[in-house]
Design a protein around this motif. Structure first.
Motif, short mmCIF file in Angstrom:
data_model
loop_
_atom_site.label_atom_id
_atom_site.label_comp_id
_atom_site.label_asym_id
_atom_site.label_seq_id
_atom_site.Cartn_x
_atom_site.Cartn_y
_atom_site.Cartn_z
N GLY A 171 -1.66 -5.72 -16.60
CA GLY A 171 -2.56 -5.65 -15.47
C GLY A 171 -1.98 -5.00 -14.23
N SER A 172 -0.82 -4.37 -14.36
CA SER A 172 -0.21 -3.72 -13.19
C SER A 172 -1.08 -2.56 -12.70
CB SER A 172 1.17 -3.18 -13.54
OG SER A 172 2.06 -4.22 -13.88
N TRP A 173 -1.02 -2.31 -11.41
CA TRP A 173 -1.68 -1.13 -10.85
C TRP A 173 -0.74 0.06 -10.95
CZ3 TRP A 173 -4.26 -2.94 -5.61
CH2 TRP A 173 -5.32 -3.80 -5.91
N SER A 174 -1.34 1.26 -11.14
CA SER A 174 -0.51 2.44 -11.32
C SER A 174 -1.30 3.69 -10.96
CB SER A 174 -0.02 2.51 -12.77
OG SER A 174 0.97 3.53 -12.93
N VAL A 175 -0.74 4.84 -11.32
CA VAL A 175 -1.43 6.12 -11.26
C VAL A 175 -2.02 6.36 -12.64
CG1 VAL A 175 -1.08 8.62 -11.08
CG2 VAL A 175 0.08 7.08 -9.48
N ARG A 176 -3.32 6.66 -12.70
CA ARG A 176 -4.00 6.81 -14.00
C ARG A 176 -4.93 8.02 -13.98
NH1 ARG A 176 -2.78 1.97 -16.20
NH2 ARG A 176 -2.58 0.19 -14.77
N ARG A 177 -5.29 8.46 -15.19
CA ARG A 177 -6.27 9.54 -15.29
C ARG A 177 -7.62 9.05 -14.75
NH1 ARG A 177 -4.66 13.89 -18.21
NH2 ARG A 177 -2.91 13.60 -19.67
N ASP B 132 -4.81 3.28 -8.42
CA ASP B 132 -5.57 2.03 -8.51
C ASP B 132 -5.78 1.41 -7.13
OD1 ASP B 132 -6.25 1.57 -11.23
OD2 ASP B 132 -4.15 1.09 -11.67
N LYS B 133 -6.97 0.86 -6.92
CA LYS B 133 -7.27 0.15 -5.68
C LYS B 133 -8.35 -0.89 -5.96
CE LYS B 133 -8.36 0.86 -0.78
NZ LYS B 133 -8.68 1.88 0.26
N GLY B 134 -8.10 -2.13 -5.55
CA GLY B 134 -9.01 -3.22 -5.85
C GLY B 134 -10.12 -3.38 -4.83
N ALA B 135 -10.90 -4.42 -4.99
CA ALA B 135 -11.97 -4.72 -4.06
C ALA B 135 -11.40 -5.08 -2.70
CB ALA B 135 -12.82 -5.88 -4.60
N PRO B 136 -12.10 -4.75 -1.62
CA PRO B 136 -11.57 -5.04 -0.28
C PRO B 136 -11.44 -6.53 -0.01
CG PRO B 136 -13.86 -4.32 -0.15
CD PRO B 136 -13.43 -4.11 -1.56
N ASP B 137 -10.35 -6.91 0.64
CA ASP B 137 -10.13 -8.31 1.01
C ASP B 137 -9.03 -8.33 2.08
OD1 ASP B 137 -10.44 -11.02 1.12
OD2 ASP B 137 -9.31 -11.44 -0.70
N ILE B 138 -8.79 -9.49 2.63
CA ILE B 138 -7.70 -9.70 3.57
C ILE B 138 -6.67 -10.58 2.88
CG2 ILE B 138 -7.01 -10.61 5.82
CD1 ILE B 138 -9.92 -10.21 6.72
N PRO B 139 -5.51 -10.04 2.53
CA PRO B 139 -4.50 -10.86 1.85
C PRO B 139 -3.91 -11.90 2.79
CG PRO B 139 -3.60 -8.71 2.38
CD PRO B 139 -5.06 -8.65 2.72
#
Length: 239
Positions: A44-50, A68-75
């Motif tokens: 499930g790691s984020w990376s550079v993908r096609r 990769d970029k997930g849904a907006p949130d405030i960590p």
């Protein structure tokens, strides 16, 4: 032979800090290969993908490869920053706009008491960390020293090649450093000298933006250095 001593002016301190961090980072990144660059330390790691293969909802980039970029949130590690923004006079609506979240989420963060729960976020590859840094600095350069019109999400052509990615990254970092080096004292204190649209740059004096950029560079490069150590020892210590 006399050598010039360290600078003690505000800009000089930030430039020296950046230069030292860059020097250490470049040494630590020597020998980076493609396999290590794209290594996923956990499922499930984020990376550079096609394009079309990214599992994240907001993966971005102008070309064949996206970040990769997930849904907006405030960590949780940014709760203190939200409190500082509110204390500085920013409205809840403006904070929500900056973070691409709803007003209710900002109000929830501001109402939080006690220690926040640790963030549950995916691990990232070295390619992702470098791509993220590249994107941030490219966007800040464009919206500070450039034409201030290009969408930051379309400024960096991400790549699966470590060598190509690093060449492009260091070229951008050098351009940033050259532009910052000639900023005047008045510009350092100018609120909105940077108009970078993702974050609070338009509401901050530029010296605050510079300090934040240094912090971004340092903490992500530290993460990359650790990922390199984990890659090197992933099959146990080598004799």
């Amino acid at each position: 032979m006399e050598t010039e001593g360290p600078r003690t002016d505000r800009l000089g301190l930030l430039l020296d800090q950046f230069d030292q961090a860059r020097e250490m980072a470049q040494v630590r990144l020597t020998g980076l290969g493609d396999e290590e660059y794209l290594w996923e330390p956990a499922p499930g790691s984020w990376s550079v993908r096609r394009r079309g293969e990214a599992p994240t909802p907001r993966a971005y980039g102008p070309g064949e490869w996206v970040l990769d970029k997930g849904a907006p949130d405030i960590p949780a590690n940014e709760y203190a920053e939200i409190a500082r923004q509110a204390a500085s006079g920013m409205t809840v609506a403006k904070i929500a706009e900056d973070w691409s979240v709803g007003v209710e989420r900002v109000e929830e963060v501001l109402a939080h008491v006690g220690e926040p729960e640790p963030d549950d976020v995916p691990l990232t590859t070295i390619a992702w960390r470098l791509g993220h840094l590249h994107s941030c600095f490219a966007g800040q350069w464009e919206w500070t020293f450039g034409e201030r019109r290009q969408d930051p999400n379309f400024l960096v052509d991400f790549t699966p090649s470590a060598a190509v990615g690093l060449d492009r990254f260091w070229a951008l970092i050098d351009r940033w450093r050259e532009s910052v080096a000639v900023v005047t004292e008045e510009q350092l204190d100018t609120v909105g000298f940077s108009q970078y649209p993702y974050g609070s740059d338009p509401d901050d004096p530029f010296i605050t933006v510079l300090a934040g950029a240094n912090l971004e560079f340092i903490h992500h490069m530290a993460e990359i250095a650790l990922l390199r150590d984990l890659w090197r020892t992933r099959s146990g210590p080598r004799r």
